[in-house]
Design a protein around this motif. Structure first.
Motif, PDB file in Angstrom:
ATOM      1  N   THR A 148      22.391  -8.615 -48.912  1.00 13.74           N
ATOM      2  CA  THR A 148      21.560  -9.811 -48.771  1.00 13.74           C
ATOM      3  C   THR A 148      21.674 -10.324 -47.344  1.00 13.74           C
ATOM      4  OG1 THR A 148      23.249 -11.475 -49.289  1.00 13.74           O
ATOM      5  CG2 THR A 148      22.113 -10.436 -51.154  1.00 13.74           C
ATOM      6  N   ILE A 149      20.722 -11.155 -46.969  1.00 18.25           N
ATOM      7  CA  ILE A 149      20.719 -11.731 -45.628  1.00 18.25           C
ATOM      8  C   ILE A 149      21.861 -12.730 -45.448  1.00 18.25           C
ATOM      9  CG2 ILE A 149      19.196 -13.695 -46.113  1.00 18.25           C
ATOM     10  CD1 ILE A 149      17.792 -13.034 -43.414  1.00 18.25           C
ATOM     11  N   PHE A 150      22.454 -13.187 -46.550  1.00 24.87           N
ATOM     12  CA  PHE A 150      23.572 -14.131 -46.448  1.00 24.87           C
ATOM     13  C   PHE A 150      24.790 -13.492 -45.794  1.00 24.87           C
ATOM     14  CE2 PHE A 150      21.231 -15.622 -50.288  1.00 24.87           C
ATOM     15  CZ  PHE A 150      20.771 -16.816 -49.761  1.00 24.87           C
ATOM     16  N   GLU A 151      24.854 -12.177 -45.765  1.00 31.35           N
ATOM     17  CA  GLU A 151      25.967 -11.462 -45.140  1.00 31.35           C
ATOM     18  C   GLU A 151      25.702 -11.156 -43.668  1.00 31.35           C
ATOM     19  OE1 GLU A 151      27.506  -8.292 -48.066  1.00 31.35           O
ATOM     20  OE2 GLU A 151      25.479  -8.764 -48.765  1.00 31.35           O
ATOM     21  N   GLU A 152      24.548 -11.582 -43.158  1.00 26.89           N
ATOM     22  CA  GLU A 152      24.124 -11.205 -41.810  1.00 26.89           C
ATOM     23  C   GLU A 152      24.196 -12.354 -40.809  1.00 26.89           C
ATOM     24  OE1 GLU A 152      21.141  -7.540 -42.838  1.00 26.89           O
ATOM     25  OE2 GLU A 152      20.244  -9.532 -42.826  1.00 26.89           O
ATOM     26  N   GLY A 153      24.964 -13.373 -41.145  1.00 26.11           N
ATOM     27  CA  GLY A 153      25.188 -14.424 -40.165  1.00 26.11           C
ATOM     28  C   GLY A 153      24.545 -15.741 -40.531  1.00 26.11           C
ATOM     29  N   VAL A 154      24.834 -16.740 -39.702  1.00 28.32           N
ATOM     30  CA  VAL A 154      24.304 -18.077 -39.923  1.00 28.32           C
ATOM     31  C   VAL A 154      22.806 -18.086 -39.631  1.00 28.32           C
ATOM     32  CG1 VAL A 154      24.890 -18.801 -37.561  1.00 28.32           C
ATOM     33  CG2 VAL A 154      24.559 -20.528 -39.344  1.00 28.32           C
ATOM     34  N   ARG A 155      22.045 -18.786 -40.489  1.00 24.64           N
ATOM     35  CA  ARG A 155      20.592 -18.874 -40.332  1.00 24.64           C
ATOM     36  C   ARG A 155      20.217 -20.322 -40.027  1.00 24.64           C
ATOM     37  NH1 ARG A 155      17.892 -18.068 -44.975  1.00 24.64           N
ATOM     38  NH2 ARG A 155      19.754 -18.499 -46.198  1.00 24.64           N
TER      39      ARG A 155
END
Length: 616
Positions: A148-155
């Protein structure tokens, strides 16, 4: 078909004034880039130029740029309305889902500045760039094993980083605090803001010189002029009545899933060109999903036609109503939130291949370039013996495909203004040495025009750490076209200090390396174009002497026989006759020695299982 845009019609601005304004804006985009490059501190921006500018009109339509505008989407996903914008505001976001993929993974930070003149909104300037790190589970924020994008850094959602010219220091500090390189993040974000300010300055000067009303009218006229030019290109080169398709594959998602199919159909009805991605594979668990912005893809399509047939036309939003795009929801080109997106680059590169190949079928008598090699990312991070953290991020390049009338470039980015990071820079700032940076012999696809070679770069790591990289074209081949042959695939080898060697997959995450270990990083070549037996023998001989082509490949692929480095004319004529008499009719596209999909799928899954067993 879309409604005719409101900028279409007669324009009260003379041609000379229009040319001056258009040329000024075109030059301003390069000035914006230069401002960013000279004020950022991260090598991926400062040295490699991974940033893109945009200048838009007051309605958010891109007048000058390259990636297309998503200003309407950004504002729609913000907490404020257009009337809430003020002079000196700058909006920031790095969330791909909140700008419809205008930035396509979390390391890309986009800054958007509304531009006012005498109290009226006259346009926007935007600049985005690839930050070195935005947090997440791996250094560089491009994990391979994320779901998921939650594992790819702060948004960061669309928020005002600057309000009335004053920066929100707490907001910036909070964002940077969540990165591994906070000083880099802060400096690079301020550099992007400076780039947008450069455009504001030039637009103010144009309004001072010609008047606000003339400037606004000129923006409409620039859009209209590009639209007229695109209509002419569509009528001349895109026939009606036929549908054309093409398919190509990304190897895998780094989690054992692949190959991943891209399928495109193109056809024309009236003035409208339809581009339909139906038939493309569903989104994958790994991080290669590409949230393709519809406007961005329209921009890419128009850029292809402009660069092929009328390079004097300006890239902008003027022709968007002439293209209708279908992006199936839940597919790898339109993944649904919260799909991971961090390593979307292989799929982005492949959609360019598919687009140009489909057009090559569509446009009678037009020879398209072959397939591009690869453009991987490499991250090396750790803590040195003195306790200092380090993190290197580099973009590498493969071979550019051959093109009508010319060979492909060796080891070059498919974004023409990208550059390589100098070895001297890397050795000065990071604990490693570059032992080799060379072209890979025989990796470019043979043809009358040869595909560009991939490169080999050899790193020796001087401190313990971990490496993460994403690449592609390890299982599939960059195809050749019109008799040209496929290029060679990518390879990665880790050489340990005890001499043992390990072949690595094209996508790995956090592989531990020790001081003294070497990484041999080899990218794929570009596809060839045209019959290799038509290639000038003296050119082949010269490339053998330079080490670009082996003597055996000269004989087997090009039919060129050498005698002490020079062409043996008689033997070459005989050899070419022999090869010509024994070969089959070449396919329109040479995909290389690929197995069937089921076998390839099993091979990719087995490779990932074996790698996991060694490293888990």
């Amino acid at each position: 078909m879309s409604e005719t845009p409101d900028f279409v019609g007669e324009h009260d601005v003379d041609r000379t004034t229009l040319d001056i304004i258009e040329s000024t804006l075109s030059n301003t985009r390069y000035e914006m880039d230069r401002v960013v490059e000279t004020t950022a501190i991260s090598p991926v921006i400062r040295e490699q130029s991974d940033q893109f500018p945009l200048i838009a009109d007051a309605k958010g339509r891109m007048v000058i740029g390259q990636f297309g505008s998503a200003i309407d989407t950004i504002l729609a996903n913000s907490a404020f309305e257009r009337e809430d914008l003020a002079d000196g505001d700058v909006i920031a976001t790095n969330d791909p889902y909140m700008c419809a993929g205008a930035v396509s993974h979390t390391p890309d930070m986009l800054l958007l500045r509304p531009i006012f003149y005498e109290g009226d909104l006259v346009g926007f300037s935007s600049q985005w760039g690839n930050l070195m790190d935005v947090g997440g589970k791996t250094p560089g924020s491009m994990p391979v094993q994320a779901r998921t994008i939650f594992e790819e850094g702060v948004r960061l959602p669309p928020v005002k980083l600057y309000k009335g010219g004053e920066i929100d220091d707490e907001l910036l500090e909070s964002f940077a605090h969540n990165t591994r390189l906070p000083e880099h993040a802060e400096a690079d974000i301020k550099a992007l803001a400076a780039g947008t300010k450069a455009a504001e300055t030039r637009i103010h000067e144009l309004c001072d010189r010609f008047g606000k009303e003339t400037y606004v009218e000129a923006c409409d006229a620039i859009l209209d002029r590009t639209r007229d030019g695109m209509i002419n290109l569509i009528h001349e080169f895109v026939p009606e009545g036929e549908r054309y398709t093409f398919e190509d594959y990304v190897d895998d998602d780094g989690m054992g899933n692949g190959p991943i199919k891209l399928h495109l159909e193109i056809y024309r009805e009236g003035e409208t060109v339809y581009l339909d991605w139906t038939g493309t594979d569903e989104q994958v668990p790994g991080t290669v999903n590409f949230l393709l912005n519809e406007k961005m893809f329209k921009m890419f399509t128009g850029v292809f036609l402009i660069m092929a047939f009328d390079p004097l036309l300006t890239f902008n939003d003027g022709y968007y109503d002439l293209f209708e795009v279908t992006l199936p929801e839940g597919s790898v080109v339109q993944p649904e939130f919260p799909a991971a997106l961090g390593n979307r680059l292989p799929l982005m590169a492949r959609q360019f291949d598919v687009l140009q190949a489909t057009f090559s079928k569509l446009i009678e008598g037009f020879s398209v370039a072959g397939s591009y090699g690869t453009s991987p990312n490499l991250v090396y991070a750790g803590t040195d013996s003195e306790g200092n953290d380090f993190q290197m991020l580099e973009i590498l390049y493969g071979g550019i495909p051959a093109r009508p009338g010319g060979d492909g470039l060796d080891g070059h980015s498919w974004w023409p203004m990208f550059r390589t990071v100098p070895a001297e820079y890397q050795e000065a700032y990071y604990p490693l040495s570059i032992d080799e940076y060379s072209t890979r012999t025989d990796t470019g696809g043979p043809g009358e025009f040869r595909g560009g070679h991939g490169i080999t770069k050899v790193y020796t790591f001087e401190e313990p750490g971990a490496i993460t990289f994403q690449d592609d074209r390890a299982h599939t081949y960059p195809w050749g076209v019109d008799g040209g042959s496929h290029a060679e695939t990518s390879e990665k080898t880790l050489v340990r200090t005890d001499g043992t060697e390990e072949e690595l997959p094209s996508k790995v995450e956090n592989v531990a390396v020790a001081a003294g270990d070497k990484l041999v990083f080899s990218t794929a070549g570009g596809g060839g174009l045209g019959d290799p037996l038509e290639r000038d023998p003296t050119v082949v001989a010269r490339e053998v002497r330079r080490g670009l082509i082996s003597e055996s490949a000269a004989r087997t692929e090009y039919g060129v026989v050498l005698d002490e480095g020079s062409v043996d004319d008689v033997a070459t004529e005989d050899r070419r006759g022999e090869l010509d008499g024994t070969r089959d009719e070449p396919p329109a596209f040479d995909y290389g020695p690929l197995p069937d999909d089921e076998t390839l799928e099993a091979r990719i899954a087995a490779e990932r299982r074996e790698f996991a067993e060694r490293h888990d």
